[in-house]
Design an enzyme around this catalytic site. Structure first.
Site, PDB file in Angstrom:
ATOM      1  N   ASP A   1       0.881  -1.163   0.000  1.00 32.62           N
ATOM      2  CA  ASP A   1       0.000   0.000   0.000  1.00 32.62           C
ATOM      3  C   ASP A   1       0.923   1.218   0.000  1.00 32.62           C
ATOM      4  O   ASP A   1       1.664   1.448   0.965  1.00 32.62           O
ATOM      5  CB  ASP A   1      -0.893  -0.026   1.253  1.00 32.62           C
ATOM      6  CG  ASP A   1      -1.856   1.166   1.287  1.00 32.62           C
ATOM      7  OD1 ASP A   1      -1.549   2.210   0.679  1.00 32.62           O
ATOM      8  OD2 ASP A   1      -2.902   1.050   1.937  1.00 32.62           O
TER       9      ASP A   1
ATOM     10  N   ASN B   1       1.873   5.997  -9.915  1.00 35.49           N
ATOM     11  CA  ASN B   1       0.655   6.055 -10.730  1.00 35.49           C
ATOM     12  C   ASN B   1      -0.644   6.040  -9.933  1.00 35.49           C
ATOM     13  O   ASN B   1      -1.704   6.312 -10.470  1.00 35.49           O
ATOM     14  CB  ASN B   1       0.668   4.846 -11.695  1.00 35.49           C
ATOM     15  CG  ASN B   1      -0.621   4.709 -12.482  1.00 35.49           C
ATOM     16  OD1 ASN B   1      -0.924   5.565 -13.309  1.00 35.49           O
ATOM     17  ND2 ASN B   1      -1.389   3.651 -12.224  1.00 35.49           N
TER      18      ASN B   1
ATOM     19  N   TYR C   1     -10.264  15.802  -5.886  1.00 38.30           N
ATOM     20  CA  TYR C   1      -9.335  15.281  -6.893  1.00 38.30           C
ATOM     21  C   TYR C   1      -8.433  16.409  -7.398  1.00 38.30           C
ATOM     22  O   TYR C   1      -7.215  16.263  -7.466  1.00 38.30           O
ATOM     23  CB  TYR C   1     -10.141  14.662  -8.035  1.00 38.30           C
ATOM     24  CG  TYR C   1      -9.318  13.931  -9.077  1.00 38.30           C
ATOM     25  CD1 TYR C   1      -8.783  12.679  -8.806  1.00 38.30           C
ATOM     26  CD2 TYR C   1      -9.099  14.492 -10.331  1.00 38.30           C
ATOM     27  CE1 TYR C   1      -8.039  11.996  -9.769  1.00 38.30           C
ATOM     28  CE2 TYR C   1      -8.365  13.817 -11.297  1.00 38.30           C
ATOM     29  CZ  TYR C   1      -7.844  12.574 -11.019  1.00 38.30           C
ATOM     30  OH  TYR C   1      -7.104  11.914 -11.978  1.00 38.30           O
TER      31      TYR C   1
ATOM     32  N   LYS D   1      -4.369  16.657  -6.935  1.00 41.17           N
ATOM     33  CA  LYS D   1      -3.467  16.638  -8.089  1.00 41.17           C
ATOM     34  C   LYS D   1      -2.640  17.938  -8.171  1.00 41.17           C
ATOM     35  O   LYS D   1      -1.473  17.916  -8.550  1.00 41.17           O
ATOM     36  CB  LYS D   1      -4.260  16.391  -9.374  1.00 41.17           C
ATOM     37  CG  LYS D   1      -4.928  15.007  -9.430  1.00 41.17           C
ATOM     38  CD  LYS D   1      -3.910  13.874  -9.329  1.00 41.17           C
ATOM     39  CE  LYS D   1      -4.492  12.512  -9.671  1.00 41.17           C
ATOM     40  NZ  LYS D   1      -3.523  11.421  -9.630  1.00 41.17           N
TER      41      LYS D   1
END
Ligand SMILES: NC(=O)c1ccc[n+]([C@@H]2O[C@H](COP(=O)([O-])OP(=O)(O)OC[C@H]3O[C@@H](n4cnc5c(N)ncnc54)[C@H](O)[C@@H]3O)[C@@H](O)[C@H]2O)c1
Length: 272
Positions: free
Chosen positions: A76, A103, A168, A172
């Site tokens: 993890d 990723n 999100y 990012k």
């Protein structure tokens, strides 16, 4: 090496760790799996890491079928103990670590500013940021000792474009900001760090994932996403992300660090 492996050995003799190298099941290939496969085609020994070992093993099987070299590792990426064990294991097994590709990313349950659910916010920020900062923290001692290494972090054009998925986006944007500091703070050790910002990609995570979440038809979602892309009116594929990652991870990018590269068919450059 089997003659079946194609490629020009752009990563010959390199050891690459691809975290999130399994994938969400679906009809197309995901960004992490395509990157692991392409790195192996170009001669890297690839350690495919995933929280779901079976998904990492599927990627490894695909690489080995093509004649490449890969092994699977369960971890993890948000957990310090897992990452410490991962890089110690890689160094012991391969003697070096040249490339770290981060990723991992999630976005389920996100919403706009007026509706954001704080549990979803906490989970998305936790997974998306820690899955980058924890592996980087634990790989750096090895790369600094070697005085070389290339890190590629996957963010999104959501980092730089307005979107109604705020957790999100914030996560990012955080990866972009963090990677600048990572790059500049480690340049003196010969370590490079860059970000790829994928746009709308035709991957299982996006298509199967969003179609299921919104309850819409797969083809309808694909057509809607395709129509938003300036270049050719079609989404990109995971191979587009993988090729950008290959360049940034390879010595061809030896003078490039601290960069955020959009791989988006021009979408983030568009007005109106
Ligand atoms: N598909 C798109 O349109 C698009 C657009 C922009 C950015 N991205 C980014 O691309 C990345 C995802 O690409 P993908 O297609 O390979 O997705 P994917 O979901 O197919 O693969 C991600 C893998 O990460 C693994 N994973 C999840 N959490 C983990 C953890 N904590 N530790 C270890 N492994 C974990 C999953 O098991 C999965 O196998 C994400 O960072 C996403 O934000 C995708």
């Amino acid at each position: 090496m089997s003659p079946a492996r194609r490629g020009r050995d752009r990563l010959a003799d390199k050891v690459a760790v691809v975290i999130g190298g399994g994938q969400t099941p679906g009809e197309t290939i995901g960004n992490g799996r395509a990157t692991a496969v392409l790195f192996a085609r170009e001669g890297a020994r690839v350690v495919v890491v995933d929280r779901r070992l079976a998904a990492a093993e599927e990627t490894v099987a695909q690489i080995r079928e093509e004649g490449g070299t890969a092994s699977a590792w369960e971890a993890d990426a948000t957990r310090e103990a897992d990452c410490a064990a991962l890089f110690a294991g890689c160094a012991e097994q391969h003697g070096r670590i040249d490339i770290l590709h981060n990723n991992v990313g999630i976005g389920g349950g996100d919403a706009g500013p007026a509706h954001v659910d704080l549990d979803a916010w906490d989970l998305i920020l936790h997974v998306n940021l820690k899955s980058v900062i924890v592996p980087c923290k634990h790989v750096l001692p090895f790369l600094r000792r070697q005085r070389s290494g290339a890190i590629v972090n996957i963010s999104s054009i959501a980092a730089v474009c307005a979107t109604p998925i705020v957790a999100y986006k914030a996560s990012k944007a955080g990866i972009n900001a963090y990677t600048q500091s990572l790059a500049i703070g480690n340049a003196k050790f010969g370590i490079r760090a860059n970000v790829i910002m994928p746009g709308l990609m035709n991957t299982p995570m996006a298509i199967e994932g969003i179609a299921t979440a919104l309850g819409v038809e797969r083809q309808e979602l694909i057509a809607k996403r395709d129509a938003q892309v300036p270049l050719g009116g079609k989404m990109g594929t995971a191979w587009d992300v993988a090729h950008a990652a290959l360049f940034l991870a390879s010595d061809e990018a030896r003078f490039i660090t601290g960069v955020a590269l959009a791989v988006d068919g021009g979408q983030s450059a568009r007005i109106g």
